[in-house]
Design an enzyme around this catalytic site. Sequence first.
Site, PDB file in Angstrom:
ATOM      1  N   SER A 257      37.902  49.859 -42.703  1.00  0.00           N
ATOM      2  CA  SER A 257      39.070  50.728 -42.887  1.00  0.00           C
ATOM      3  C   SER A 257      39.521  50.720 -44.344  1.00  0.00           C
ATOM      4  CB  SER A 257      40.220  50.271 -41.982  1.00  0.00           C
ATOM      5  OG  SER A 257      39.875  50.368 -40.618  1.00  0.00           O
ATOM      6  N   ARG A 280      46.925  49.214 -48.362  1.00  0.00           N
ATOM      7  CA  ARG A 280      47.505  48.508 -47.216  1.00  0.00           C
ATOM      8  C   ARG A 280      48.521  49.390 -46.488  1.00  0.00           C
ATOM      9  NH1 ARG A 280      45.374  42.953 -46.773  1.00  0.00           N
ATOM     10  NH2 ARG A 280      46.891  42.890 -45.079  1.00  0.00           N
ATOM     11  N   HIS A 283      46.555  51.990 -44.553  1.00  0.00           N
ATOM     12  CA  HIS A 283      45.906  51.325 -43.428  1.00  0.00           C
ATOM     13  C   HIS A 283      46.850  51.152 -42.250  1.00  0.00           C
ATOM     14  CE1 HIS A 283      44.580  47.573 -41.267  1.00  0.00           C
ATOM     15  NE2 HIS A 283      43.483  48.305 -41.199  1.00  0.00           N
TER      16      HIS A 283
END
Length: 458
Positions: A257, A280, A283
């Site tokens: 990912s 992040r 994600h």
Amino acid sequence: MKITVAGLGPGDINYMLPVVKNALQKADVVIGYDYYFQFGQTLFKEDAELISMPLGKEEARAHKAVEKAQEDKYVVVIGSGDASIYAMAAIVYEVVSKENQNDIELETLPGVSAFLAAGSKLGAPLGHDFCCISLSDLMTPWNKIEQRIKAAAMGDFVTSLYNPKSKKRHWQLGKLQKIFLEERAPSTPVAIVRHVTRPEEEIKITTLGEFNPEDVDMFCLVMIGNSQTYQFKNYLVTPRGYLNRKPHTGKEIQQESFRIVTQHIKELPFSIANKWAITRVIHTTGILEDFNHYSASPQVIENWHEYLKNGGEIVTDVTMVQAGITKAFIKEYDNQIHCLLNDEDVQELAKSANITRSQAGIRKAIEKHPNALYVVGNAPTALFEIVDQIRDNNNFKPAGVVGVPVGFVNVLEAKEQLSQTNNTNWVIIEGNRGGSNVAAAIVNAAFTLPEALTYFKS
């Protein structure tokens, strides 16, 4: 009364299926484009009636087949390749159905299509999803063909091109090349296979960038690889995926990912540290365009990484933010994380001061932990409290503020006030976006900053 539509294969009689050979040997009437008769001439009955018609007379061939079938003759309509791929099957069935010829028995016999024969000659280019597109606009409007070209290019299909070029249709192949270059690398392998399986067969392997449409004519099939296709000796290989299996453990899935996200944002004008924080965030939200809303003070992620790895304290506005910060990082660096939202004295303060519990919790936390990293993922009132105290309380010198409350009331104002604060490190997600998961993701990015070098090269 029976009409069989049969595919003769690409040309070499050894590629013709036995079931087709059997039908040709039994046919009373054989109908087709005159060029194709040479491929089955040794199989026809001596008394078989051979009816040839030029290109462009496909509908006439179908009507002639119906006429001969009505004479109680066994009719075979021939074509190269497969009978149902850009061939006569569709038009024969259409004519029979529209004329309500219910007494005529219909049969389609398959053949080895040119893209399959070319695929075998090239080794393994069709190892994954593929499509075929005809560039002939005789029966399909060009705008529809171009729509399909764009879809194939965007979909990363291995693409085989039929009818790629003729004397009158000389520009479409060049247009296709331009469209594909918008979606695929110039190094993408391309094969030109001319007269596949026939004595004059020629194969040329080039790349999408070097491909020259002038090398192509109507006897060619052009095959364009996908983003994974590569050349090995004189072959093209499109991996099926068995040697590069999909990730299945939690860590592998997370890493894949991150790889997808970092590929998407790698050219953005952010520092590696900020791109790691954005990674992040994306994600956790699943929204690839969230980089548009990320804003931060200079060197903020780098500063927070140093602070956290030296055991720095963290204060959150709600327990959901506290829960989202990875426990393994807290344990590794011996950090303390505080959320005073549910403390009794905080609830009493909220009532007496007529403020929200989140704001009261932050006010109490500032008294106890004036140098902590403050992380707000829910309540704009908590962020207002932090900004006010930064301005008015000389004892309050936080390591920084993650200001990502989410919602529609006071959210924009609270973030704007934080962004104008010059004497602390901060990160905001502009607009109404944010939330506890986003707040925790930014802190986790600061903890794991060295990992960014795995995905971004300076």
